[in-house]
Design a protein around this motif. Sequence first.
Motif, PDB file in Angstrom:
ATOM      1  N   ARG A 239       0.826  -1.209   0.000  1.00 17.46           N
ATOM      2  CA  ARG A 239       0.000   0.000   0.000  1.00 17.46           C
ATOM      3  C   ARG A 239       0.859   1.257   0.000  1.00 17.46           C
ATOM      4  O   ARG A 239       0.551   2.233  -0.682  1.00 17.46           O
ATOM      5  CB  ARG A 239      -0.917   0.003   1.228  1.00 17.46           C
ATOM      6  CG  ARG A 239      -1.915  -1.123   1.240  1.00 17.46           C
ATOM      7  CD  ARG A 239      -2.888  -0.988   0.097  1.00 17.46           C
ATOM      8  NE  ARG A 239      -3.862  -2.060   0.093  1.00 17.46           N
ATOM      9  CZ  ARG A 239      -4.739  -2.253  -0.867  1.00 17.46           C
ATOM     10  NH1 ARG A 239      -4.751  -1.450  -1.907  1.00 17.46           N
ATOM     11  NH2 ARG A 239      -5.590  -3.260  -0.811  1.00 17.46           N
ATOM     12  N   TYR A 240       1.942   1.241   0.765  1.00 16.04           N
ATOM     13  CA  TYR A 240       2.813   2.414   0.837  1.00 16.04           C
ATOM     14  C   TYR A 240       3.749   2.475  -0.364  1.00 16.04           C
ATOM     15  O   TYR A 240       4.052   3.561  -0.857  1.00 16.04           O
ATOM     16  CB  TYR A 240       3.617   2.387   2.139  1.00 16.04           C
ATOM     17  CG  TYR A 240       2.749   2.536   3.357  1.00 16.04           C
ATOM     18  CD1 TYR A 240       2.337   3.796   3.792  1.00 16.04           C
ATOM     19  CD2 TYR A 240       2.306   1.426   4.067  1.00 16.04           C
ATOM     20  CE1 TYR A 240       1.530   3.942   4.903  1.00 16.04           C
ATOM     21  CE2 TYR A 240       1.492   1.564   5.174  1.00 16.04           C
ATOM     22  CZ  TYR A 240       1.103   2.821   5.596  1.00 16.04           C
ATOM     23  OH  TYR A 240       0.290   2.964   6.684  1.00 16.04           O
ATOM     24  N   ALA A 241       4.205   1.316  -0.838  1.00 17.88           N
ATOM     25  CA  ALA A 241       5.125   1.313  -1.979  1.00 17.88           C
ATOM     26  C   ALA A 241       4.478   1.928  -3.212  1.00 17.88           C
ATOM     27  O   ALA A 241       5.155   2.581  -4.018  1.00 17.88           O
ATOM     28  CB  ALA A 241       5.579  -0.119  -2.269  1.00 17.88           C
ATOM     29  N   GLN A 242       3.168   1.744  -3.375  1.00 18.88           N
ATOM     30  CA  GLN A 242       2.485   2.283  -4.549  1.00 18.88           C
ATOM     31  C   GLN A 242       2.667   3.791  -4.665  1.00 18.88           C
ATOM     32  O   GLN A 242       2.979   4.317  -5.737  1.00 18.88           O
ATOM     33  CB  GLN A 242       1.001   1.930  -4.488  1.00 18.88           C
ATOM     34  CG  GLN A 242       0.192   2.490  -5.654  1.00 18.88           C
ATOM     35  CD  GLN A 242      -1.281   2.188  -5.524  1.00 18.88           C
ATOM     36  OE1 GLN A 242      -1.715   1.466  -4.612  1.00 18.88           O
ATOM     37  NE2 GLN A 242      -2.077   2.711  -6.430  1.00 18.88           N
ATOM     38  N   ILE A 243       2.467   4.512  -3.573  1.00 22.17           N
ATOM     39  CA  ILE A 243       2.576   5.974  -3.642  1.00 22.17           C
ATOM     40  C   ILE A 243       4.015   6.432  -3.453  1.00 22.17           C
ATOM     41  O   ILE A 243       4.407   7.492  -3.957  1.00 22.17           O
ATOM     42  CB  ILE A 243       1.641   6.633  -2.600  1.00 22.17           C
ATOM     43  CG1 ILE A 243       1.414   8.109  -2.954  1.00 22.17           C
ATOM     44  CG2 ILE A 243       2.183   6.481  -1.181  1.00 22.17           C
ATOM     45  CD1 ILE A 243       0.251   8.721  -2.241  1.00 22.17           C
ATOM     46  N   LEU A 353      13.486   4.674   6.294  1.00 17.12           N
ATOM     47  CA  LEU A 353      12.121   5.174   6.317  1.00 17.12           C
ATOM     48  C   LEU A 353      11.184   3.990   6.568  1.00 17.12           C
ATOM     49  O   LEU A 353      11.128   3.056   5.765  1.00 17.12           O
ATOM     50  CB  LEU A 353      11.769   5.857   4.995  1.00 17.12           C
ATOM     51  CG  LEU A 353      12.710   6.983   4.559  1.00 17.12           C
ATOM     52  CD1 LEU A 353      12.301   7.522   3.205  1.00 17.12           C
ATOM     53  CD2 LEU A 353      12.723   8.100   5.591  1.00 17.12           C
ATOM     54  N   ASN A 354      10.453   4.056   7.669  1.00 13.49           N
ATOM     55  CA  ASN A 354       9.622   2.928   8.089  1.00 13.49           C
ATOM     56  C   ASN A 354       8.200   3.409   8.359  1.00 13.49           C
ATOM     57  O   ASN A 354       7.989   4.246   9.244  1.00 13.49           O
ATOM     58  CB  ASN A 354      10.205   2.290   9.349  1.00 13.49           C
ATOM     59  CG  ASN A 354       9.564   0.957   9.675  1.00 13.49           C
ATOM     60  OD1 ASN A 354       8.430   0.686   9.295  1.00 13.49           O
ATOM     61  ND2 ASN A 354      10.289   0.119  10.397  1.00 13.49           N
ATOM     62  N   PRO A 355       7.183   2.904   7.639  1.00 11.70           N
ATOM     63  CA  PRO A 355       5.796   3.335   7.896  1.00 11.70           C
ATOM     64  C   PRO A 355       5.263   2.883   9.243  1.00 11.70           C
ATOM     65  O   PRO A 355       4.269   3.438   9.723  1.00 11.70           O
ATOM     66  CB  PRO A 355       5.010   2.704   6.740  1.00 11.70           C
ATOM     67  CG  PRO A 355       5.848   1.559   6.283  1.00 11.70           C
ATOM     68  CD  PRO A 355       7.259   1.973   6.506  1.00 11.70           C
ATOM     69  N   LEU A 356       5.895   1.902   9.877  1.00 10.90           N
ATOM     70  CA  LEU A 356       5.422   1.457  11.192  1.00 10.90           C
ATOM     71  C   LEU A 356       5.625   2.519  12.268  1.00 10.90           C
ATOM     72  O   LEU A 356       4.996   2.444  13.333  1.00 10.90           O
ATOM     73  CB  LEU A 356       6.145   0.173  11.601  1.00 10.90           C
ATOM     74  CG  LEU A 356       5.870  -1.074  10.750  1.00 10.90           C
ATOM     75  CD1 LEU A 356       6.639  -2.261  11.296  1.00 10.90           C
ATOM     76  CD2 LEU A 356       4.380  -1.387  10.711  1.00 10.90           C
ATOM     77  N   ARG A 380      13.228   7.282  10.398  1.00  2.03           N
ATOM     78  CA  ARG A 380      12.157   8.257  10.229  1.00  2.03           C
ATOM     79  C   ARG A 380      10.886   7.572   9.729  1.00  2.03           C
ATOM     80  O   ARG A 380      10.946   6.551   9.041  1.00  2.03           O
ATOM     81  CB  ARG A 380      12.567   9.342   9.234  1.00  2.03           C
ATOM     82  CG  ARG A 380      13.885  10.035   9.549  1.00  2.03           C
ATOM     83  CD  ARG A 380      14.167  11.155   8.571  1.00  2.03           C
ATOM     84  NE  ARG A 380      13.145  12.186   8.668  1.00  2.03           N
ATOM     85  CZ  ARG A 380      13.159  13.177   9.555  1.00  2.03           C
ATOM     86  NH1 ARG A 380      14.165  13.279  10.412  1.00  2.03           N
ATOM     87  NH2 ARG A 380      12.200  14.071   9.581  1.00  2.03           N
ATOM     88  N   PRO A 381       9.700   8.161  10.022  1.00  3.71           N
ATOM     89  CA  PRO A 381       8.437   7.617   9.485  1.00  3.71           C
ATOM     90  C   PRO A 381       8.220   8.045   8.043  1.00  3.71           C
ATOM     91  O   PRO A 381       8.741   9.069   7.598  1.00  3.71           O
ATOM     92  CB  PRO A 381       7.376   8.232  10.411  1.00  3.71           C
ATOM     93  CG  PRO A 381       7.977   9.535  10.843  1.00  3.71           C
ATOM     94  CD  PRO A 381       9.470   9.293  10.942  1.00  3.71           C
ATOM     95  N   VAL A 382       7.450   7.266   7.312  1.00  7.00           N
ATOM     96  CA  VAL A 382       7.055   7.639   5.957  1.00  7.00           C
ATOM     97  C   VAL A 382       5.672   7.030   5.699  1.00  7.00           C
ATOM     98  O   VAL A 382       5.546   5.938   5.180  1.00  7.00           O
ATOM     99  CB  VAL A 382       8.103   7.174   4.908  1.00  7.00           C
ATOM    100  CG1 VAL A 382       8.322   5.676   4.973  1.00  7.00           C
ATOM    101  CG2 VAL A 382       7.728   7.613   3.516  1.00  7.00           C
ATOM    102  N   HIS A 383       4.628   7.775   6.078  1.00 12.66           N
ATOM    103  CA  HIS A 383       3.270   7.255   5.959  1.00 12.66           C
ATOM    104  C   HIS A 383       2.269   8.290   5.468  1.00 12.66           C
ATOM    105  O   HIS A 383       1.115   7.960   5.208  1.00 12.66           O
ATOM    106  CB  HIS A 383       2.806   6.708   7.312  1.00 12.66           C
ATOM    107  CG  HIS A 383       2.750   7.746   8.396  1.00 12.66           C
ATOM    108  ND1 HIS A 383       3.887   8.238   8.994  1.00 12.66           N
ATOM    109  CD2 HIS A 383       1.716   8.400   8.967  1.00 12.66           C
ATOM    110  CE1 HIS A 383       3.550   9.137   9.900  1.00 12.66           C
ATOM    111  NE2 HIS A 383       2.243   9.270   9.895  1.00 12.66           N
ATOM    112  N   ASN A 384       2.683   9.559   5.359  1.00 17.19           N
ATOM    113  CA  ASN A 384       1.777  10.599   4.860  1.00 17.19           C
ATOM    114  C   ASN A 384       2.595  11.696   4.197  1.00 17.19           C
ATOM    115  O   ASN A 384       3.831  11.643   4.141  1.00 17.19           O
ATOM    116  CB  ASN A 384       0.907  11.157   6.001  1.00 17.19           C
ATOM    117  CG  ASN A 384       1.737  11.683   7.165  1.00 17.19           C
ATOM    118  OD1 ASN A 384       2.917  12.005   7.023  1.00 17.19           O
ATOM    119  ND2 ASN A 384       1.123  11.752   8.333  1.00 17.19           N
ATOM    120  N   LEU A 385       1.887  12.696   3.670  1.00 17.78           N
ATOM    121  CA  LEU A 385       2.566  13.780   2.965  1.00 17.78           C
ATOM    122  C   LEU A 385       3.453  14.602   3.900  1.00 17.78           C
ATOM    123  O   LEU A 385       4.514  15.081   3.505  1.00 17.78           O
ATOM    124  CB  LEU A 385       1.527  14.687   2.302  1.00 17.78           C
ATOM    125  CG  LEU A 385       0.787  14.096   1.103  1.00 17.78           C
ATOM    126  CD1 LEU A 385      -0.299  15.047   0.625  1.00 17.78           C
ATOM    127  CD2 LEU A 385       1.750  13.784  -0.032  1.00 17.78           C
TER     128      LEU A 385
END
Length: 407
Positions: A239-243, A353-356, A380-385
């Motif tokens: 889901r995150y890789a797509q964007i 960069l980890n969405p968790l 660092r997080p990477v889950h939103n703009l």
Amino acid sequence: MIPPKTAMLLPSHAGGGAMGNNLVAFGRLLRRAGLPIGPAELLAGAAALEAIEIGDKAQFHAALRATMVHKHEHFFLFDHAFSLFWRDPEAGAHAAAMALMDGMKEQPKPTPASRRMAEALQGDKPKPPRPPEEPPEDRIDMTFTVSERERLQTMDFEAMSAAELNAAKKEIRRLVLPLDARPTRRFRPDHAGPYTDLRATIREGLRTGGEIMDISRRRRVVRPPPLVALCDISGSMARYAQILVHFLHAVANDRDRVHTFLFGTRLTNVTRQLKYRDAEVAFEMVAHAVPDWSGGTRIGESLELFNKAWSRRVLGQGAVVLLITDGLDREGAKGLAEATDRLRKSCRRLIWLNPLLRYAGFQPKSQGIRAMLPHVDEFRPVHNLASLRDLVAVLSDPRAGRMGSAA
């Protein structure tokens, strides 16, 4: 947009009677859900239906999926739409009644695909007429309001609808990544440069019979370092890789010396594919080049292969590496610490960069995360703009460098 008369253009076997109308309605449902469906896909799907046994549901599904879907990341959404629509092609007309009946039961939290399908089905309902507007009252509103764009900045990518994902992709294309420039080994002529160019001075003197009239000077060439991205495309990161691939495509088309690698169970270099300006063409090329999208994860093997085959080619001149993964490795922590440590020693900065990290109570409990964490410079997080904007700010900060082990 799919023209209303598209059903009239379909072949006789698939376009005659209700089948053609249902196929057009199915295409419109997919388009509202975010898939790039047009008349070409409908005609290809109708032609495929002529070559199969139309009464076989498996063949029917496989024929439409092979001709109407062009990207791996759209397969899950197509399957969900197929199971809903062809079970009842009039589902859009009955969406309100179904929602009323289901509202009496306690429902689990819907998945993003389910929510996007519900939004697409609700698109068939006629909108109720607006009530007559009343004259506004003279009132001062002191409540704090948040604009739609501000709300989009903090929304998790996984929770976005199809329209919100499209809006997020447009915001990503506005991001500029001016990496901090670094001095290289090359020099260029500059009459006000800080260094004396003895060779150029003698060469100029030969033109005047050996008499030196002026001292040539030079300056060291300064340019941003290479940027290398290693992005996890396994099932847990799909889901995150797509964007995030959209983000890497925007970066690759905004600056030079950007190298992108995708990995799941194997490592794939997609640098050339993401160089295409047209995003649809680039992602189509990536889909054909990457065979293991949404599969398993072998982080250790992928990093080891990168260190052996690619690190000397792309990690020169103080390269910055973005390692995008949740750290959940199917092989546990086998060889992961050694591969991450070697990767860190080969580059100037290694940013994980980890969405968790979107969870406030995140704890590094898995073996993979514990093995990698001591060998990265930043975590660092990477889950939103908003997290992407923070990343751009950090990469562009000239004071930032190797920060030591992450805590």
